[in-house]
Design an enzyme around this catalytic site. Structure first.
Site, PDB file in Angstrom:
ATOM      1  N   LYS A 172     -54.797 -11.718  92.976  1.00 29.03           N
ATOM      2  CA  LYS A 172     -54.741 -10.747  94.075  1.00 29.03           C
ATOM      3  C   LYS A 172     -53.470  -9.910  93.920  1.00 29.03           C
ATOM      4  CE  LYS A 172     -57.571 -12.932  97.632  1.00 29.03           C
ATOM      5  NZ  LYS A 172     -58.228 -13.903  96.744  1.00 29.03           N
TER       6      LYS A 172
ATOM      7  N   ASP B 132     -58.732  -9.389  91.729  1.00 28.95           N
ATOM      8  CA  ASP B 132     -59.543  -9.589  92.929  1.00 28.95           C
ATOM      9  C   ASP B 132     -59.457  -8.387  93.865  1.00 28.95           C
ATOM     10  OD1 ASP B 132     -61.214 -11.761  93.330  1.00 28.95           O
ATOM     11  OD2 ASP B 132     -59.546 -13.148  93.612  1.00 28.95           O
TER      12      ASP B 132
ATOM     13  N   ARG C 240     -66.789  -8.103  88.261  1.00 34.43           N
ATOM     14  CA  ARG C 240     -67.320  -9.124  89.170  1.00 34.43           C
ATOM     15  C   ARG C 240     -67.880  -8.407  90.395  1.00 34.43           C
ATOM     16  NH1 ARG C 240     -62.920 -12.792  91.355  1.00 34.43           N
ATOM     17  NH2 ARG C 240     -63.119 -13.855  89.349  1.00 34.43           N
TER      18      ARG C 240
ATOM     19  N   GLY D 181     -68.595  -9.103  99.376  1.00 34.89           N
ATOM     20  CA  GLY D 181     -67.389  -8.673 100.078  1.00 34.89           C
ATOM     21  C   GLY D 181     -67.136  -9.507 101.309  1.00 34.89           C
ATOM     22  N   ALA D 182     -65.861  -9.828 101.549  1.00 36.16           N
ATOM     23  CA  ALA D 182     -65.505 -10.733 102.644  1.00 36.16           C
ATOM     24  C   ALA D 182     -64.430 -10.142 103.545  1.00 36.16           C
ATOM     25  CB  ALA D 182     -65.030 -12.070 102.070  1.00 36.16           C
TER      26      ALA D 182
ATOM     27  N   HIS E  46     -74.189 -16.627  95.904  1.00 37.09           N
ATOM     28  CA  HIS E  46     -74.889 -17.900  96.072  1.00 37.09           C
ATOM     29  C   HIS E  46     -76.315 -17.678  96.574  1.00 37.09           C
ATOM     30  CE1 HIS E  46     -70.540 -18.513  96.873  1.00 37.09           C
ATOM     31  NE2 HIS E  46     -70.706 -19.436  95.964  1.00 37.09           N
TER      32      HIS E  46
ATOM     33  N   ARG F  60     -62.479 -16.569 105.527  1.00 35.77           N
ATOM     34  CA  ARG F  60     -63.381 -15.574 104.936  1.00 35.77           C
ATOM     35  C   ARG F  60     -64.627 -16.244 104.368  1.00 35.77           C
ATOM     36  NH1 ARG F  60     -58.373 -13.038 103.174  1.00 35.77           N
ATOM     37  NH2 ARG F  60     -58.578 -13.982 101.112  1.00 35.77           N
ATOM     38  N   ARG F  61     -64.472 -17.446 103.813  1.00 40.10           N
ATOM     39  CA  ARG F  61     -65.634 -18.162 103.299  1.00 40.10           C
ATOM     40  C   ARG F  61     -66.575 -18.544 104.436  1.00 40.10           C
ATOM     41  NH1 ARG F  61     -62.932 -16.590  99.943  1.00 40.10           N
ATOM     42  NH2 ARG F  61     -64.365 -14.888 100.345  1.00 40.10           N
TER      43      ARG F  61
END
Length: 293
Positions: free
Chosen positions: A89, A123, A171, A175-176, A212, A273-274
């Site tokens: 990051k 990232d 990648r 987006g989060a 996922h 965020r996940r």
């Protein structure tokens, strides 16, 4: 609405104090954040999975913190096998202090990584850092053409970004974060993701399909075949702790399956965020806390 609420909580210092100091939290965090990163890297690679590793931390406020982040990444490289990747990051390297500072720090990591046959991927973060992200990526590619970059499908300019990244490692993720004018409905984000994926698969970029979502995994596989790509021409990426059986299945089929492994003490914003990305993760998190209450 739940996603927006969780993203807001990810920026709340008060909520961070409550959650991060709870004695019930640590065992749950270990599902998504590596406790012993060297051990996790070794276990996943023995099972035929590729890895990309992220030292958690972002938004540094002074040069000393940025320099500490660089040292952490240089130390991390000693743990990584050839063919691994590190996810960086840029705000952890000082992007908000100076774009040139971020370039200098990222260059040091890229040079050290190249010696070990390890790649570096930049990232994506908050929407106001995206211009700087791509400026740094462009600068780095002059001497380090294999440095990767993240494109977030929820941003309306994602397709345009992909069209400009010929020959690059890209990648693609949903987006989060949040952003003015960004797609917020899941179906709109998915459509953007597929549009971007079509451009990447049909072009000269190396697609890293970070999702996922079973449907998007199937679409990626189909597009790869239609575009004439073999298993070495793209890869899947999934988060540590999320759908491990699917990760194993894809690797077992011969696909390149890379696991994103975060580690470090600064896990709060990452975890929130996940949870925002997948409501199922929130259900698991809450159930795990209650079971330990």
């Amino acid at each position: 609405m739940l996603r927006q609420a969780l993203l807001a909580v990810s920026k709340s210092e008060r909520a961070e104090r409550v959650i991060s100091t709870s004695p019930l939290t640590r065992d749950v965090v270990r599902r998504y954040v590596a406790d012993d990163v060297g051990s996790v890297i070794g276990e996943l690679t023995r099972r035929g999975l590729l890895v990309t590793v992220d030292h958690l931390g972002e938004e540094v406020t002074d040069r000393a913190q940025a320099e500490n982040a660089v040292r952490e990444y240089l130390s991390l490289l000693d743990l990584l096998p050839a063919g691994a990747d590190v996810s960086v990051k840029l705000t952890a390297l000082g992007l908000r202090l100076s774009e040139q500072l971020a370039i200098d720090h990222a260059t040091a990591i890229c040079r050290a990584a190249a010696i070990r046959d390890v790649t570096v991927t930049l990232d994506a973060e908050e929407h106001d850092t995206i211009r700087g992200l791509h400026a740094v990526h462009t600068a780095l590619r002059r001497d380090h053409p294999d440095v990767g970059v993240v494109v977030q499908a929820y941003l309306p300019d994602a397709l345009e970004r992909c069209e400009k990244l010929g020959g690059a490692r890209v990648r693609l993720c949903k987006g989060a974060y949040t952003a003015p004018g960004a797609y917020t409905r899941p179906r709109d984000i998915d459509r953007s993701f597929v549009r971007c994926l079509k451009i990447l698969m049909a072009g000269t970029a190396y697609p890293m399909v970070a999702t996922h979502d079973p449907r998007l995994v199937r679409i990626a596989s189909t597009l790869a075949v239609l575009s004439g790509r073999d298993v070495t021409g793209f890869e899947y990426q999934m988060l540590y702790g999320v759908r491990p059986d699917e990760q194993a299945r894809l690797a077992g089929l011969g696909a390149q399956m890379r696991v994103y492994i975060p580690y470090g003490d600064d896990w709060y914003a990452y975890l929130m965020r996940r949870l925002a990305e997948r409501p199922r993760n929130l259900t698991f998190f809450l159930r795990s806390l209650l079971s330990r209450g």
